[in-house]
Scaffold this motif. Structure first.
Motif, PDB file in Angstrom:
ATOM      1  N   PHE A 190       0.871  -1.024   0.298  1.00  0.00           N
ATOM      2  CA  PHE A 190       0.233   0.073  -0.175  1.00  0.00           C
ATOM      3  C   PHE A 190       0.580   0.843  -0.208  1.00  0.00           C
ATOM      4  O   PHE A 190       1.849   1.277   0.847  1.00  0.00           O
ATOM      5  CB  PHE A 190      -1.202   0.305   1.154  1.00  0.00           C
ATOM      6  N   ARG A 226     -11.715  -3.008  -0.686  1.00  0.00           N
ATOM      7  CA  ARG A 226     -11.062  -1.922  -0.052  1.00  0.00           C
ATOM      8  C   ARG A 226     -11.412  -1.861   1.175  1.00  0.00           C
ATOM      9  O   ARG A 226     -13.152  -1.918   1.453  1.00  0.00           O
ATOM     10  CB  ARG A 226     -11.014  -0.845  -0.328  1.00  0.00           C
ATOM     11  N   GLY A 236      -8.485   2.418   2.821  1.00  0.00           N
ATOM     12  CA  GLY A 236      -8.285   2.011   1.793  1.00  0.00           C
ATOM     13  C   GLY A 236      -7.609   1.573   1.647  1.00  0.00           C
ATOM     14  O   GLY A 236      -6.484   0.837   0.280  1.00  0.00           O
ATOM     15  N   GLN A 277      -6.662  -2.972   0.123  1.00  0.00           N
ATOM     16  CA  GLN A 277      -7.278  -4.094  -0.714  1.00  0.00           C
ATOM     17  C   GLN A 277      -6.974  -5.494   0.757  1.00  0.00           C
ATOM     18  O   GLN A 277      -5.572  -5.234   1.378  1.00  0.00           O
ATOM     19  CB  GLN A 277      -6.323  -4.505  -1.918  1.00  0.00           C
TER      20      GLN A 277
END
Length: 192
Positions: A59, A105, A109, A111
């Protein structure tokens, strides 16, 4: 002696600096570092003969464990990913991951696999947990995003914890809090 507020401020400053450092890495540097993790990680996994391994999905320019995960899946290892616990805020569950796993998500935010209780792996059955981080030091301390998810997880398991980071995320010494859980190992990916 630092006050608790000044420690919090320092930790937040380090978080911000490290986010910026990560984002400044080129795509090529990120890929190189991710590939450079593989030999060290495979050696560690082989040493412990571990088969049930937890990872994370990268991320915002986090060092990617995806090439390592692919190599391990080819070796027949079982890969698990964290999911925010739906009934216990601040805690993680780990679900088995397959290339066909459906992702969604979550509230922050990032996954995660879609919750499927049939894919759940009890925490005590995980042998290694590879964690993301924003900063680390040579004493195996890690600084995460501040939510405490991995500190709570690591406090509840005997699994070997392995921090994955770019070498630029290593600092001389982190200020630690009583709830911070040190890592068992740290693997740094070089960008060259």
């Amino acid at each position: 002696m630092q006050t608790s507020q000044s420690r919090r401020d320092t930790r937040q400053l380090i978080r911000n600096q490290m986010r910026t450092k990560r984002l400044e890495l080129s795509t090529s540097q990120q890929i190189t570092a991710s590939l450079n993790l593989i030999p060290q990680a495979l050696s560690l996994i082989d040493h412990y003969q571990a088969s049930h391994l937890a990872f994370y999905l990268p991320f915002k320019a986090e060092i990617s464990p995806l090439p390592l995960m692919q190599r391990l899946a080819e070796q027949g290892k079982s890969i698990y990913l964290p999911v925010l616990h739906p009934f216990s805020p601040g805690n993680l569950l780990f679900l088995q991951y397959h290339p066909s796993s459906q992702l969604e998500r979550h509230a922050f935010g990032m996954q995660q696999p879609k919750l499927d209780i049939r894919q759940l792996k009890p925490l005590e059955e995980l042998e290694m947990i590879f964690t993301p981080l924003l900063a680390c030091d040579s004493q195996l301390n890690r600084l995460g995003y501040g939510g405490g998810f991995y500190d709570r997880t690591l406090a509840q398991t005997q699994a070997i914890s392995v921090g994955l980071a770019y070498r630029c995320q290593l600092i001389e010494q982190l200020s630690v809090e009583p709830w911070d859980m040190p890592l068992s190992y740290l693997i740094l990916g070089d960008t060259e």
